[in-house]
Enzyme design. Structure first.
Site, PDB file in Angstrom:
ATOM      1  N   SER A   1       0.841  -1.199   0.000  1.00  0.00           N
ATOM      2  CA  SER A   1       0.000   0.000   0.000  1.00  0.00           C
ATOM      3  C   SER A   1       0.874   1.245   0.000  1.00  0.00           C
ATOM      4  O   SER A   1       2.009   1.219   0.501  1.00  0.00           O
ATOM      5  CB  SER A   1      -0.867   0.004   1.264  1.00  0.00           C
ATOM      6  OG  SER A   1      -1.498   1.257   1.428  1.00  0.00           O
TER       7      SER A   1
ATOM      8  N   TYR B   1      -1.403  -1.161  10.900  1.00  0.00           N
ATOM      9  CA  TYR B   1      -1.699  -1.638   9.529  1.00  0.00           C
ATOM     10  C   TYR B   1      -0.664  -1.061   8.557  1.00  0.00           C
ATOM     11  O   TYR B   1      -0.068  -1.789   7.746  1.00  0.00           O
ATOM     12  CB  TYR B   1      -3.118  -1.225   9.128  1.00  0.00           C
ATOM     13  CG  TYR B   1      -3.402  -1.428   7.650  1.00  0.00           C
ATOM     14  CD1 TYR B   1      -3.680  -2.694   7.148  1.00  0.00           C
ATOM     15  CD2 TYR B   1      -3.366  -0.352   6.753  1.00  0.00           C
ATOM     16  CE1 TYR B   1      -3.913  -2.883   5.786  1.00  0.00           C
ATOM     17  CE2 TYR B   1      -3.601  -0.533   5.400  1.00  0.00           C
ATOM     18  CZ  TYR B   1      -3.870  -1.796   4.921  1.00  0.00           C
ATOM     19  OH  TYR B   1      -4.089  -1.983   3.568  1.00  0.00           O
TER      20      TYR B   1
ATOM     21  N   LYS C   1       2.258  -2.867   6.045  1.00  0.00           N
ATOM     22  CA  LYS C   1       2.388  -2.652   4.593  1.00  0.00           C
ATOM     23  C   LYS C   1       3.820  -2.223   4.255  1.00  0.00           C
ATOM     24  O   LYS C   1       4.312  -2.499   3.170  1.00  0.00           O
ATOM     25  CB  LYS C   1       1.348  -1.620   4.119  1.00  0.00           C
ATOM     26  CG  LYS C   1      -0.094  -2.144   4.236  1.00  0.00           C
ATOM     27  CD  LYS C   1      -0.422  -3.185   3.193  1.00  0.00           C
ATOM     28  CE  LYS C   1      -1.007  -4.440   3.705  1.00  0.00           C
ATOM     29  NZ  LYS C   1      -1.314  -5.444   2.678  1.00  0.00           N
TER      30      LYS C   1
HETATM   31  N1  LIG Z   1      -8.954  -1.403  -0.132  1.00  0.00           N
HETATM   32  C1  LIG Z   1      -7.955  -0.540  -0.049  1.00  0.00           C
HETATM   33  O1  LIG Z   1      -8.150   0.685   0.017  1.00  0.00           O
HETATM   34  C2  LIG Z   1      -6.538  -1.052  -0.039  1.00  0.00           C
HETATM   35  C3  LIG Z   1      -5.512  -0.095  -0.174  1.00  0.00           C
HETATM   36  C4  LIG Z   1      -4.180  -0.540  -0.160  1.00  0.00           C
HETATM   37  C5  LIG Z   1      -3.920  -1.893  -0.016  1.00  0.00           C
HETATM   38  N2  LIG Z   1      -4.952  -2.780   0.117  1.00  0.00           N
HETATM   39  C6  LIG Z   1      -4.608  -4.197   0.293  1.00  0.00           C
HETATM   40  O2  LIG Z   1      -5.339  -4.953  -0.650  1.00  0.00           O
HETATM   41  C7  LIG Z   1      -5.487  -6.298  -0.159  1.00  0.00           C
HETATM   42  C8  LIG Z   1      -6.915  -6.735  -0.386  1.00  0.00           C
HETATM   43  O3  LIG Z   1      -7.761  -5.955   0.424  1.00  0.00           O
HETATM   44  P1  LIG Z   1      -9.260  -5.553   0.012  1.00  0.00           P
HETATM   45  O4  LIG Z   1      -9.285  -4.095  -0.034  1.00  0.00           O
HETATM   46  O5  LIG Z   1      -9.712  -6.342  -1.138  1.00  0.00           O
HETATM   47  O6  LIG Z   1     -10.034  -5.968   1.347  1.00  0.00           O
HETATM   48  P2  LIG Z   1     -11.047  -7.174   1.639  1.00  0.00           P
HETATM   49  O7  LIG Z   1     -12.201  -7.087   0.713  1.00  0.00           O
HETATM   50  O8  LIG Z   1     -11.283  -7.136   3.101  1.00  0.00           O
HETATM   51  O9  LIG Z   1     -10.192  -8.449   1.237  1.00  0.00           O
HETATM   52  C9  LIG Z   1      -9.212  -8.978   2.098  1.00  0.00           C
HETATM   53  C10 LIG Z   1      -9.145 -10.447   1.850  1.00  0.00           C
HETATM   54  O10 LIG Z   1      -8.174 -11.002   2.736  1.00  0.00           O
HETATM   55  C11 LIG Z   1      -8.771 -12.093   3.410  1.00  0.00           C
HETATM   56  N3  LIG Z   1      -8.221 -12.310   4.728  1.00  0.00           N
HETATM   57  C12 LIG Z   1      -8.255 -11.481   5.809  1.00  0.00           C
HETATM   58  N4  LIG Z   1      -7.713 -12.100   6.875  1.00  0.00           N
HETATM   59  C13 LIG Z   1      -7.324 -13.332   6.458  1.00  0.00           C
HETATM   60  C14 LIG Z   1      -6.728 -14.432   7.097  1.00  0.00           C
HETATM   61  N5  LIG Z   1      -6.430 -14.423   8.395  1.00  0.00           N
HETATM   62  N6  LIG Z   1      -6.457 -15.541   6.369  1.00  0.00           N
HETATM   63  C15 LIG Z   1      -6.772 -15.594   5.059  1.00  0.00           C
HETATM   64  N7  LIG Z   1      -7.380 -14.601   4.407  1.00  0.00           N
HETATM   65  C16 LIG Z   1      -7.641 -13.472   5.099  1.00  0.00           C
HETATM   66  C17 LIG Z   1     -10.243 -11.714   3.525  1.00  0.00           C
HETATM   67  O11 LIG Z   1     -11.011 -12.865   3.821  1.00  0.00           O
HETATM   68  P3  LIG Z   1     -12.424 -12.707   4.607  1.00  0.00           P
HETATM   69  O12 LIG Z   1     -13.395 -12.217   3.606  1.00  0.00           O
HETATM   70  O13 LIG Z   1     -12.672 -14.099   5.080  1.00  0.00           O
HETATM   71  O14 LIG Z   1     -12.179 -11.734   5.717  1.00  0.00           O
HETATM   72  C18 LIG Z   1     -10.474 -11.146   2.138  1.00  0.00           C
HETATM   73  O15 LIG Z   1     -10.676 -12.173   1.203  1.00  0.00           O
HETATM   74  C19 LIG Z   1      -5.046  -6.260   1.301  1.00  0.00           C
HETATM   75  O16 LIG Z   1      -3.744  -6.792   1.402  1.00  0.00           O
HETATM   76  C20 LIG Z   1      -5.024  -4.765   1.624  1.00  0.00           C
HETATM   77  O17 LIG Z   1      -4.093  -4.456   2.640  1.00  0.00           O
HETATM   78  C21 LIG Z   1      -6.240  -2.387   0.084  1.00  0.00           C
END
Ligand SMILES: NC(=O)c1ccc[n+]([C@@H]2O[C@H](COP(=O)([O-])OP(=O)(O)OC[C@H]3O[C@@H](n4cnc5c(N)ncnc54)[C@H](OP(=O)(O)O)[C@@H]3O)[C@@H](O)[C@H]2O)c1
Length: 324
Positions: A168, A201, A205
């Site tokens: 991130s 968090y 990252k």
């Molecule tokens: N959205 C943003 O603004 C943003 C910005 C920068 C970086 N990111 C990064 O993008 C990635 C995806 O995030 P997202 O935005 O798509 O959020 P999300 O919709 O919450 O997706 C996160 C995924 O990770 C899984 N997960 C969480 N804890 C876990 C665990 N203990 N074991 C296995 N799987 C687990 C979740 O499963 P469950 O559904 O079962 O919880 C979900 O499938 C993350 O690494 C996040 O840090 C996101």
């Protein structure tokens, strides 16, 4: 890069592009963690639309994951498989990786699963602070264990396999001040070091970027490794963080746009081993990462993480795919 105004400007002016129509992933196997929703699912949909032959979704609870049909709608010939992985548990990660080791090919891995916990929580399954456990330790162990099948594929196909770690831009907003102590990872389990709001968090990252860079130094060119900033997107990530969710509703990209950033990092930039990719372009990571202090932190975190795995998740050939 890194200032709040710069972040806001990019959020409002940059529009992530889908993969070019010419990208053909036929015959390839892609594995994406955290693929039951959010950016991970969107990346799977796009990989399928570009012909990926086998798509493996790493999810916590396969019985609740009903997205197979939507992926197959993009590519009826795709073999879509849903595998269980709980990144809080080293045992679950090892089982998942053992399954991946039995694949005949593994071309693309996107380590996307992540959590944003703004409250201090100790993982009951893993014993470490939750963000650190899932985002750093879980991702790092998977990255090491999946190197074997990736390298094997790279050697067989004669083109490097791909490993992308989802980080991130938030990594710009923290330094690893805990690095000064004797055992940084143990220190991060201490509630006193948790900070406030998104501090931890963000720190995990940063750990993603440091880990990716040290791993890249230690892996030869049969796997291209990078880290990606997917931008600030509307997704389930913000579910426990009301201000983050409201802000994402105001300026966040869609999960599909974040997914474009993941697929771009995992299929484009074939010569950019060790790169940090943001807005679908190779960019410099944070000044801290590039500083002398950051480089020391990178090696210290690598060594401590390997030592932690040797204690808590022993695997005899864990380092066998690294350069000697
Ligand atoms: N959205 C943003 O603004 C943003 C910005 C920068 C970086 N990111 C990064 O993008 C990635 C995806 O995030 P997202 O935005 O798509 O959020 P999300 O919709 O919450 O997706 C996160 C995924 O990770 C899984 N997960 C969480 N804890 C876990 C665990 N203990 N074991 C296995 N799987 C687990 C979740 O499963 P469950 O559904 O079962 O919880 C979900 O499938 C993350 O690494 C996040 O840090 C996101």
């Amino acid at each position: 890069m890194g200032s709040f105004w710069g972040f806001l400007y990019r959020q409002l002016t940059f529009k992530p592009r889908p993969l070019p129509a010419t990208v053909d992933l036929q015959g390839m196997t892609a594995l994406v963690t955290g693929a039951n929703g959010g950016l991970g699912l969107e990346a799977c949909l796009e990989l399928a639309a570009h012909g990926a032959s086998r798509i493996i979704l790493g999810v916590r609870d396969p019985s609740k994951c009903d997205v197979t049909k939507s992926i197959q709608a993009k590519n009826p010939n795709a073999d879509v498989q849903v595998w269980q992985v709980e990144q809080e548990s080293f045992a679950s990660i090892k089982e998942f990786a053992d399954r991946a080791a039995s694949l005949d090919t593994l071309d693309i891995v996107i380590l996307n699963a992540g959590v944003k916990s703004v409250e201090y929580v100790k993982s009951t399954k893993g014993g470490h602070e939750l963000n650190t456990q899932v985002n750093h330790l879980g991702t790092a162990l998977l990255s090491l264990l999946l190197l074997g099948p990736l390298r094997k594929t790279g050697a067989t196909v004669g083109a490097p396999a791909r490993l992308t770690i989802v980080s991130s831009e938030n990594h710009f907003w923290v330094k690893l001040k805990e690095i000064k102590g004797p055992d940084t990872l143990a220190h991060l389990d201490d509630k006193e070091t948790f900070g406030k709001d998104m501090d931890r968090y963000n720190l995990t990252k940063l750990l993603n970027v440091l880990w990716m860079r040290e791993l890249s130094n230690r892996v030869s060119g049969d796997v291209i490794i990078n880290a990606v900033n997917p931008g600030f997107c509307r997704s389930g990530l913000h579910r426990g963080h009301a201000s983050g969710a409201s802000f994402a509703n105001m300026i966040g990209w869609t999960a599909a746009q974040g997914g474009h950033c993941l697929t771009d990092a995992a299929t484009q930039h074939p010569r950019d081993h060790g790169a940090y990719i943001s807005e679908q372009t190779v960019k410099s990571p944070s000044p801290f990462v590039l500083s002398k202090e950051g480089q020391n932190a990178q090696v210290k975190i690598w060594n401590e993480t390997i030592e932690l795995f040797e204690r808590e998740a022993p695997v005899s050939d864990l380092l066998s795919n690294l350069k000697t």
